[in-house]
Design a protein around this motif. Structure first.
Motif, PDB file in Angstrom:
ATOM      1  N   LYS A 106     -30.271  50.263   5.273  1.00 39.99           N
ATOM      2  CA  LYS A 106     -30.722  51.484   4.634  1.00 39.99           C
ATOM      3  C   LYS A 106     -31.764  51.156   3.565  1.00 39.99           C
ATOM      4  CE  LYS A 106     -26.336  53.890   5.377  1.00 39.99           C
ATOM      5  NZ  LYS A 106     -25.186  54.577   4.726  1.00 39.99           N
ATOM      6  N   ASP A 107     -32.325  52.189   2.949  1.00 44.25           N
ATOM      7  CA  ASP A 107     -33.300  51.996   1.876  1.00 44.25           C
ATOM      8  C   ASP A 107     -32.663  51.156   0.763  1.00 44.25           C
ATOM      9  OD1 ASP A 107     -34.657  53.739   3.484  1.00 44.25           O
ATOM     10  OD2 ASP A 107     -34.624  55.412   2.072  1.00 44.25           O
ATOM     11  N   TYR A 108     -33.483  50.301   0.142  1.00 45.12           N
ATOM     12  CA  TYR A 108     -32.936  49.457  -0.922  1.00 45.12           C
ATOM     13  C   TYR A 108     -34.036  49.054  -1.908  1.00 45.12           C
ATOM     14  CZ  TYR A 108     -34.854  45.426   1.674  1.00 45.12           C
ATOM     15  OH  TYR A 108     -35.689  44.537   2.320  1.00 45.12           O
ATOM     16  N   HIS A 109     -33.611  48.565  -3.070  1.00 45.36           N
ATOM     17  CA  HIS A 109     -34.522  48.122  -4.113  1.00 45.36           C
ATOM     18  C   HIS A 109     -34.593  46.597  -4.136  1.00 45.36           C
ATOM     19  CE1 HIS A 109     -33.852  52.232  -5.520  1.00 45.36           C
ATOM     20  NE2 HIS A 109     -34.936  52.102  -6.255  1.00 45.36           N
ATOM     21  N   THR A 110     -35.790  46.093  -4.348  1.00 44.88           N
ATOM     22  CA  THR A 110     -36.009  44.661  -4.507  1.00 44.88           C
ATOM     23  C   THR A 110     -37.237  44.501  -5.397  1.00 44.88           C
ATOM     24  OG1 THR A 110     -36.281  42.549  -3.336  1.00 44.88           O
ATOM     25  CG2 THR A 110     -37.428  44.457  -2.406  1.00 44.88           C
ATOM     26  N   ILE A 111     -37.755  43.289  -5.494  1.00 45.34           N
ATOM     27  CA  ILE A 111     -38.979  43.114  -6.274  1.00 45.34           C
ATOM     28  C   ILE A 111     -40.182  42.992  -5.343  1.00 45.34           C
ATOM     29  CG2 ILE A 111     -37.958  42.157  -8.357  1.00 45.34           C
ATOM     30  CD1 ILE A 111     -39.204  39.450  -6.855  1.00 45.34           C
ATOM     31  N   GLN A 112     -41.333  43.352  -5.891  1.00 42.16           N
ATOM     32  CA  GLN A 112     -42.551  43.375  -5.076  1.00 42.16           C
ATOM     33  C   GLN A 112     -42.940  41.973  -4.638  1.00 42.16           C
ATOM     34  OE1 GLN A 112     -46.421  44.596  -6.940  1.00 42.16           O
ATOM     35  NE2 GLN A 112     -46.294  46.257  -5.456  1.00 42.16           N
ATOM     36  N   GLY A 113     -42.774  41.001  -5.518  1.00 45.58           N
ATOM     37  CA  GLY A 113     -43.160  39.634  -5.194  1.00 45.58           C
ATOM     38  C   GLY A 113     -43.002  38.730  -6.399  1.00 45.58           C
ATOM     39  N   TYR A 114     -43.703  37.625  -6.396  1.00 47.16           N
ATOM     40  CA  TYR A 114     -43.572  36.618  -7.444  1.00 47.16           C
ATOM     41  C   TYR A 114     -44.021  37.153  -8.807  1.00 47.16           C
ATOM     42  CZ  TYR A 114     -44.468  32.359 -10.109  1.00 47.16           C
ATOM     43  OH  TYR A 114     -44.481  31.399 -11.083  1.00 47.16           O
ATOM     44  N   GLY A 115     -43.276  36.754  -9.836  1.00 46.90           N
ATOM     45  CA  GLY A 115     -43.671  37.107 -11.196  1.00 46.90           C
ATOM     46  C   GLY A 115     -43.113  36.091 -12.172  1.00 46.90           C
ATOM     47  N   GLU A 142     -26.021  39.678 -13.769  1.00 49.15           N
ATOM     48  CA  GLU A 142     -25.652  41.040 -14.150  1.00 49.15           C
ATOM     49  C   GLU A 142     -26.879  41.942 -14.263  1.00 49.15           C
ATOM     50  OE1 GLU A 142     -22.667  42.596 -14.408  1.00 49.15           O
ATOM     51  OE2 GLU A 142     -21.978  40.749 -13.461  1.00 49.15           O
ATOM     52  N   VAL A 143     -27.993  41.393 -14.716  1.00 52.62           N
ATOM     53  CA  VAL A 143     -29.231  42.179 -14.791  1.00 52.62           C
ATOM     54  C   VAL A 143     -29.675  42.588 -13.384  1.00 52.62           C
ATOM     55  CG1 VAL A 143     -31.682  42.136 -15.392  1.00 52.62           C
ATOM     56  CG2 VAL A 143     -29.997  41.186 -16.974  1.00 52.62           C
ATOM     57  N   LEU A 144     -29.616  41.656 -12.447  1.00 55.02           N
ATOM     58  CA  LEU A 144     -29.981  41.969 -11.061  1.00 55.02           C
ATOM     59  C   LEU A 144     -29.082  43.074 -10.508  1.00 55.02           C
ATOM     60  CD1 LEU A 144     -30.527  38.396  -9.507  1.00 55.02           C
ATOM     61  CD2 LEU A 144     -32.218  39.907 -10.537  1.00 55.02           C
ATOM     62  N   LYS A 145     -27.787  42.964 -10.779  1.00 55.27           N
ATOM     63  CA  LYS A 145     -26.832  43.947 -10.273  1.00 55.27           C
ATOM     64  C   LYS A 145     -27.028  45.301 -10.944  1.00 55.27           C
ATOM     65  CE  LYS A 145     -22.570  42.311  -9.856  1.00 55.27           C
ATOM     66  NZ  LYS A 145     -21.349  41.513 -10.189  1.00 55.27           N
ATOM     67  N   LYS A 146     -27.265  45.287 -12.241  1.00 49.58           N
ATOM     68  CA  LYS A 146     -27.444  46.545 -12.977  1.00 49.58           C
ATOM     69  C   LYS A 146     -28.670  47.307 -12.473  1.00 49.58           C
ATOM     70  CE  LYS A 146     -27.783  48.429 -17.668  1.00 49.58           C
ATOM     71  NZ  LYS A 146     -27.826  48.108 -19.123  1.00 49.58           N
ATOM     72  N   GLN A 147     -29.720  46.560 -12.114  1.00 45.48           N
ATOM     73  CA  GLN A 147     -30.938  47.205 -11.610  1.00 45.48           C
ATOM     74  C   GLN A 147     -30.854  47.501 -10.109  1.00 45.48           C
ATOM     75  OE1 GLN A 147     -34.784  46.151 -12.937  1.00 45.48           O
ATOM     76  NE2 GLN A 147     -34.114  45.230 -14.857  1.00 45.48           N
ATOM     77  N   GLY A 148     -29.741  47.130  -9.492  1.00 44.12           N
ATOM     78  CA  GLY A 148     -29.543  47.427  -8.077  1.00 44.12           C
ATOM     79  C   GLY A 148     -30.474  46.679  -7.151  1.00 44.12           C
ATOM     80  N   LEU A 149     -30.840  45.453  -7.526  1.00 40.77           N
ATOM     81  CA  LEU A 149     -31.805  44.682  -6.741  1.00 40.77           C
ATOM     82  C   LEU A 149     -31.114  43.872  -5.652  1.00 40.77           C
ATOM     83  CD1 LEU A 149     -34.115  43.346  -9.592  1.00 40.77           C
ATOM     84  CD2 LEU A 149     -34.475  45.329  -8.116  1.00 40.77           C
ATOM     85  N   GLN A 150     -31.773  43.775  -4.509  1.00 44.44           N
ATOM     86  CA  GLN A 150     -31.315  42.930  -3.422  1.00 44.44           C
ATOM     87  C   GLN A 150     -32.413  41.924  -3.087  1.00 44.44           C
ATOM     88  OE1 GLN A 150     -30.314  45.630  -0.217  1.00 44.44           O
ATOM     89  NE2 GLN A 150     -28.305  46.078  -1.069  1.00 44.44           N
TER      90      GLN A 150
END
Length: 211
Positions: free
Chosen positions: A3-12, A84-92
């Motif tokens: 399903k739709d999900y949140h992640t990061i655009q790329g390297y930073g 915890e930051v990754l989880k709080k922001q809902g990132l996969q």
């Protein structure tokens, strides 16, 4: 299908200084644990002389792979707050490494937790969060006489246009959200008086920046 999900655009990457200690954050997308480990190892190699290279990652459709590593910091003060930051922001499918060069002033357990959490958040802000939404790529086959009208309608619609292929007929490739195929087909039939041939080509995730 995922399903739709949140992640990061790329390297930073980003850097903050807290009580003379440097915290350098590296963030990247990782779709397998092997990719995450490779990224972590590359940062460790780059910063061999750092006091700590702490890491965390979340991978998988159901967040089934979650790892945190304090790399010598007191237990639970680095990797876990990063995770915890990754989880709080809902990132996969995201991996983060925070490299610390000690500045001579001890921060204490609470100070470390806040520092690593802040460093992770700033790194994610630089890398940018995106939402990946499942779409279907639709192929609309029409006579050339319909091209002007169809192209104009699509460009002024909510459906992203991928490309137009000029062959014996015109093939217009358009994305629709995964649950909007029927609406799109009906709309296109109305525009072309039922003269368009429409088929689903494939499924694909499109990325949209999250503010």
């Amino acid at each position: 299908m995922r399903k739709d999900y949140h992640t990061i655009q790329g390297y930073g990457e980003s850097e903050i200084v807290i009580q003379k200690s440097r915290f350098i954050t590296y963030v990247n997308r990782a779709e397998t644990e092997e990719q995450a480990q490779e990224f972590i190892n590359n940062i460790k190699e780059k910063h061999k002389n750092a006091n700590h290279n702490c890491s965390a990652y979340i991978i998988g459709e159901h967040d089934n792979i979650q790892k945190a590593n304090d790399d010598g910091e007191p237990s639970g003060t680095a990797g876990v707050p990063m995770l915890e930051v990754l989880k709080k922001q809902g990132l996969q499918d995201t991996v983060v490494v925070v490299t610390r060069y000690f500045g001579g002033i001890k921060l204490g357990g609470g100070g470390l937790i806040r520092a690593y959490g802040k460093a992770t958040t700033e790194g994610i802000d630089v890398a940018k969060v995106v939402e990946r939404k499942l779409h279907h790529l639709m192929k609309v086959s029409i006579d050339y006489t319909w091209l002007g009208k169809v192209e104009n309608e699509i460009r002024n619609s909510v459906y992203p246009l991928k490309e137009i292929i000029y062959a014996d007929q015109v093939e217009v490739l358009v994305f629709t959200k995964a649950n909007e195929e029927a609406d799109f087909i009906n709309w296109m039939a109305e525009i072309t008086n039922g003269q368009a041939e429409i088929e689903i080509v494939e499924k694909e995730f499109l990325e949209f920046t999250v503010n």
